[in-house]
Design a protein around this motif. Structure first.
Motif, mmCIF file in Angstrom:
data_model
loop_
_atom_site.group_PDB
_atom_site.id
_atom_site.type_symbol
_atom_site.label_atom_id
_atom_site.label_comp_id
_atom_site.label_asym_id
_atom_site.label_seq_id
_atom_site.Cartn_x
_atom_site.Cartn_y
_atom_site.Cartn_z
ATOM 1 N N GLU A 351 0.826 -1.207 0.000
ATOM 2 C CA GLU A 351 0.000 0.000 0.000
ATOM 3 C C GLU A 351 0.861 1.259 0.000
ATOM 4 N N PHE A 352 1.994 1.231 0.707
ATOM 5 C CA PHE A 352 2.909 2.371 0.669
ATOM 6 C C PHE A 352 3.460 2.560 -0.744
ATOM 7 N N TYR A 353 3.841 1.460 -1.381
ATOM 8 C CA TYR A 353 4.403 1.537 -2.738
ATOM 9 C C TYR A 353 3.392 2.168 -3.699
ATOM 10 N N HIS A 354 2.155 1.704 -3.651
ATOM 11 C CA HIS A 354 1.131 2.230 -4.560
ATOM 12 C C HIS A 354 0.826 3.696 -4.257
ATOM 13 N N ALA A 355 0.824 4.067 -2.978
ATOM 14 C CA ALA A 355 0.565 5.463 -2.609
ATOM 15 C C ALA A 355 1.683 6.371 -3.116
ATOM 16 N N ILE A 356 2.929 5.930 -2.965
ATOM 17 C CA ILE A 356 4.062 6.734 -3.428
ATOM 18 C C ILE A 356 4.024 6.901 -4.940
ATOM 19 N N THR A 357 3.797 5.806 -5.657
ATOM 20 C CA THR A 357 3.770 5.898 -7.124
ATOM 21 C C THR A 357 2.598 6.760 -7.602
ATOM 22 N N ARG A 358 1.479 6.718 -6.896
ATOM 23 C CA ARG A 358 0.335 7.584 -7.257
ATOM 24 C C ARG A 358 0.717 9.053 -7.087
ATOM 25 N N CYS A 359 1.391 9.362 -5.978
ATOM 26 C CA CYS A 359 1.797 10.746 -5.728
ATOM 27 C C CYS A 359 2.777 11.246 -6.785
ATOM 28 N N MET A 360 3.726 10.372 -7.161
ATOM 29 C CA MET A 360 4.733 10.785 -8.127
ATOM 30 C C MET A 360 4.138 10.957 -9.532
ATOM 31 N N ALA A 361 3.110 10.168 -9.840
ATOM 32 C CA ALA A 361 2.505 10.219 -11.173
ATOM 33 C C ALA A 361 1.463 11.324 -11.307
ATOM 34 N N ASP A 362 0.896 11.759 -10.190
ATOM 35 C CA ASP A 362 -0.209 12.726 -10.234
ATOM 36 C C ASP A 362 0.025 13.819 -9.193
ATOM 37 N N GLU A 363 0.797 14.816 -9.561
ATOM 38 C CA GLU A 363 1.135 15.892 -8.623
ATOM 39 C C GLU A 363 -0.095 16.703 -8.222
ATOM 40 N N GLU A 364 -1.046 16.864 -9.120
ATOM 41 C CA GLU A 364 -2.246 17.627 -8.792
ATOM 42 C C GLU A 364 -3.068 16.916 -7.713
ATOM 43 N N HIS A 365 -3.089 15.575 -7.763
ATOM 44 C CA HIS A 365 -3.762 14.799 -6.715
ATOM 45 C C HIS A 365 -3.131 15.086 -5.362
ATOM 46 N N CYS A 366 -1.797 15.132 -5.334
ATOM 47 C CA CYS A 366 -1.087 15.436 -4.083
ATOM 48 C C CYS A 366 -1.414 16.831 -3.585
ATOM 49 N N ARG A 367 -1.425 17.780 -4.490
ATOM 50 C CA ARG A 367 -1.710 19.164 -4.082
ATOM 51 C C ARG A 367 -3.131 19.301 -3.538
ATOM 52 N N THR A 368 -4.070 18.582 -4.142
ATOM 53 C CA THR A 368 -5.459 18.626 -3.662
ATOM 54 C C THR A 368 -5.557 18.054 -2.247
ATOM 55 N N ILE A 369 -4.891 16.928 -2.010
ATOM 56 C CA ILE A 369 -4.887 16.345 -0.673
ATOM 57 C C ILE A 369 -4.274 17.324 0.321
ATOM 58 N N GLY A 370 -3.194 18.000 -0.062
ATOM 59 C CA GLY A 370 -2.564 18.974 0.820
ATOM 60 C C GLY A 370 -3.476 20.138 1.154
ATOM 61 N N ARG A 371 -4.190 20.657 0.164
ATOM 62 C CA ARG A 371 -5.118 21.772 0.427
ATOM 63 C C ARG A 371 -6.247 21.335 1.352
ATOM 64 N N ASN A 372 -6.764 20.130 1.134
ATOM 65 C CA ASN A 372 -7.825 19.620 2.009
ATOM 66 C C ASN A 372 -7.310 19.396 3.431
ATOM 67 N N ALA A 373 -6.043 18.971 3.532
ATOM 68 C CA ALA A 373 -5.443 18.769 4.858
ATOM 69 C C ALA A 373 -5.369 20.076 5.621
ATOM 70 N N ARG A 374 -4.974 21.132 4.946
ATOM 71 C CA ARG A 374 -4.910 22.449 5.593
ATOM 72 C C ARG A 374 -6.296 22.874 6.095
ATOM 73 N N LEU A 375 -7.324 22.652 5.306
ATOM 74 C CA LEU A 375 -8.687 23.003 5.725
ATOM 75 C C LEU A 375 -9.085 22.248 6.991
ATOM 76 N N LEU A 376 -8.735 20.961 7.054
ATOM 77 C CA LEU A 376 -9.059 20.163 8.236
ATOM 78 C C LEU A 376 -8.404 20.743 9.477
ATOM 79 N N VAL A 377 -7.128 21.125 9.369
ATOM 80 C CA VAL A 377 -6.413 21.683 10.520
ATOM 81 C C VAL A 377 -7.021 23.017 10.928
ATOM 82 N N GLU A 378 -7.396 23.850 9.960
ATOM 83 C CA GLU A 378 -8.024 25.133 10.278
ATOM 84 C C GLU A 378 -9.323 24.934 11.042
ATOM 85 N N GLN A 379 -10.057 23.892 10.692
ATOM 86 C CA GLN A 379 -11.363 23.647 11.312
ATOM 87 C C GLN A 379 -11.261 23.005 12.693
ATOM 88 N N GLN A 380 -10.223 22.173 12.936
ATOM 89 C CA GLN A 380 -10.233 21.356 14.149
ATOM 90 C C GLN A 380 -9.002 21.486 15.038
#
Length: 398
Positions: A351-380
């Motif tokens: 699962e780590f291998y697949h997650a890493i390869t997904r991140c490396m292949a799709d930078e926009e996916h990573c950036r979206t997760i990062g923006r959503n993470a920031r929103l979660l921290v702001e809220q909680q």
């Protein structure tokens, strides 16, 4: 309100989970207009690095007392035949207790907050010296950390020893928890564990709070296709987790299909970790001057936690810095995450291998997760909201 906080280590500089939590708690209480005193045990510092005095010291009454927590071989063996576990007993010092008692006689506190189990040996002296209410903050359920570590060991001798230690810590921990006026836990899982042992004291779950103004991500400075781990390796669950990751992925990063660079930074990284370093591929950086600048400069955070407990400060900080984080479910425990939305959960090597390869292949996916993470921290995880919850809990105890 006059509040005394007691810690088993000096929380300056604030470059690790425990110091950050303590420091942010103090900042939140001061911002709400309360008087805070801090008394800390100063154990032998393993780093020769000189740090600037923390600005927070000018706003509080601060006292520290140096003790030597190292055990001789004779003391270590003899402790096996005593009631209390050695890793807690080593923090008891008669001189520190005398200093603490005098401070309690000289000051009228409303609340005394003990930060973790390693300062619990002083509870009896505190009770005899003050009528203040005493709060225990459970940074984790300590005996479960050792129990989980034992499960991971293949060596039967190490497994036996860690199980013995876990049992002794559990006996001591449950005995002490029942003697406080209230308990603060970081996660619902830790509250459930406390309740499962029949402890009926008031328990309040409050997540880690951070000052969001300090976390200003600058994506233009982020190196693409870079993985990183940031944490102190003198905490066994951190070391175990990163060793597991390197054992599973070092070859893939150096010679395999993972076209990434990996950076390891933090305190107390053993010298033998230098053997993992490969120019241009794997970087063992040790302690960094500016942790947030380091986090900002890399793209994907990994948290391969196999054992441990409580809430991981570094995940909350990484989320605040809009990082895409790949973590085990245990590492992300207590955070109200949504897998695939504001974090990526991976519980084994595949699962780590697949997650890493997904991140490396799709930078926009990573950036979206990062923006959503920031929103979660702001809220909680805003420190002022968390502090207000802590003060409301104090009010129910006094």
């Amino acid at each position: 309100m006059r509040i005394l906080i007691l810690t088993h280590r000096v929380p300056f500089p604030q470059n690790g989970g425990y110091p950050i939590v303590v420091g942010n708690t103090i900042k939140g209480l001061i911002a709400q207009g309360h008087q805070v005193s801090l008394i800390s045990i100063n154990v032998k510092n393993q780093s020769d690095k000189v740090h600037e005095p923390d600005a927070l010291l000018s706003k509080i009454s601060y006292t520290e007392y140096a003790i030597d927590t190292r055990l001789t071989a004779v003391e270590f063996v003899s402790n096996l035949f005593t009631k209390n576990p050695y890793n807690i007993d080593k923090y008891y010092n008669a001189g520190f207790e005398k200093l603490l008692v005098q401070n309690l006689k000289d000051n009228a506190y409303d609340i005394i907050q003990l930060e973790g189990l390693f300062v619990a040996p002083y509870l009896d002296a505190i009770r005899k010296s003050t009528r203040a209410k005493v709060i225990y903050r459970a940074h984790n359920i300590e005996h479960l950390v050792w129990k989980r570590l034992a499960r991971q060991k293949g060596d039967p001798v190490k497994k036996w020893y860690l199980n013995q230690l876990a049992r002794r810590v559990k006996r001591y921990e449950l005995e002490m928890l029942a003697q406080f006026d209230g308990i603060v836990a970081f996660t619902p899982q830790d509250e459930d564990a406390i309740r499962s042992y029949g402890i009926s004291l008031p328990v309040q779950v409050l997540p880690i709070g951070i000052d969001l103004a300090m976390y200003r991500p600058v994506t233009e400075k982020t190196e693409p296709t870079s993985l990183f781990f940031l944490g102190s390796l003198d905490w066994l669950p951190n070391r175990e987790g990163i060793e597991w990751f390197l054992d599973n992925f070092h070859k893939e990063i150096v010679d395999g299909e993972l076209k990434v660079k990996f950076y390891l930074a933090g305190n107390a990284i053993p010298e033998d970790f230098d053997e993992y370093e490969v120019p241009g591929k794997v970087f063992i950086q040790g302690e960094v001057d500016d942790a947030l600048e380091f986090v900002n400069s890399k793209s994907v955070m990994i948290v391969p936690m196999l054992t441990g407990g409580g809430m991981r400060v570094k995940i909350v900080e990484g989320m605040a810095m809009q990082k895409c984080i790949i973590s085990t479910a245990l590492g992300a425990e207590g955070i109200n995450f949504a897998d695939g939305k504001n974090i990526m959960i991976a519980n084994d090597a595949d699962e780590f291998y697949h997650a890493i390869t997904r991140c490396m292949a799709d930078e926009e996916h990573c950036r979206t997760i990062g923006r959503n993470a920031r929103l979660l921290v702001e809220q909680q995880h805003d420190v002022q909201a968390v502090t207000q919850g802590l003060l409301s809990f104090y009010a129910t105890i006094i």
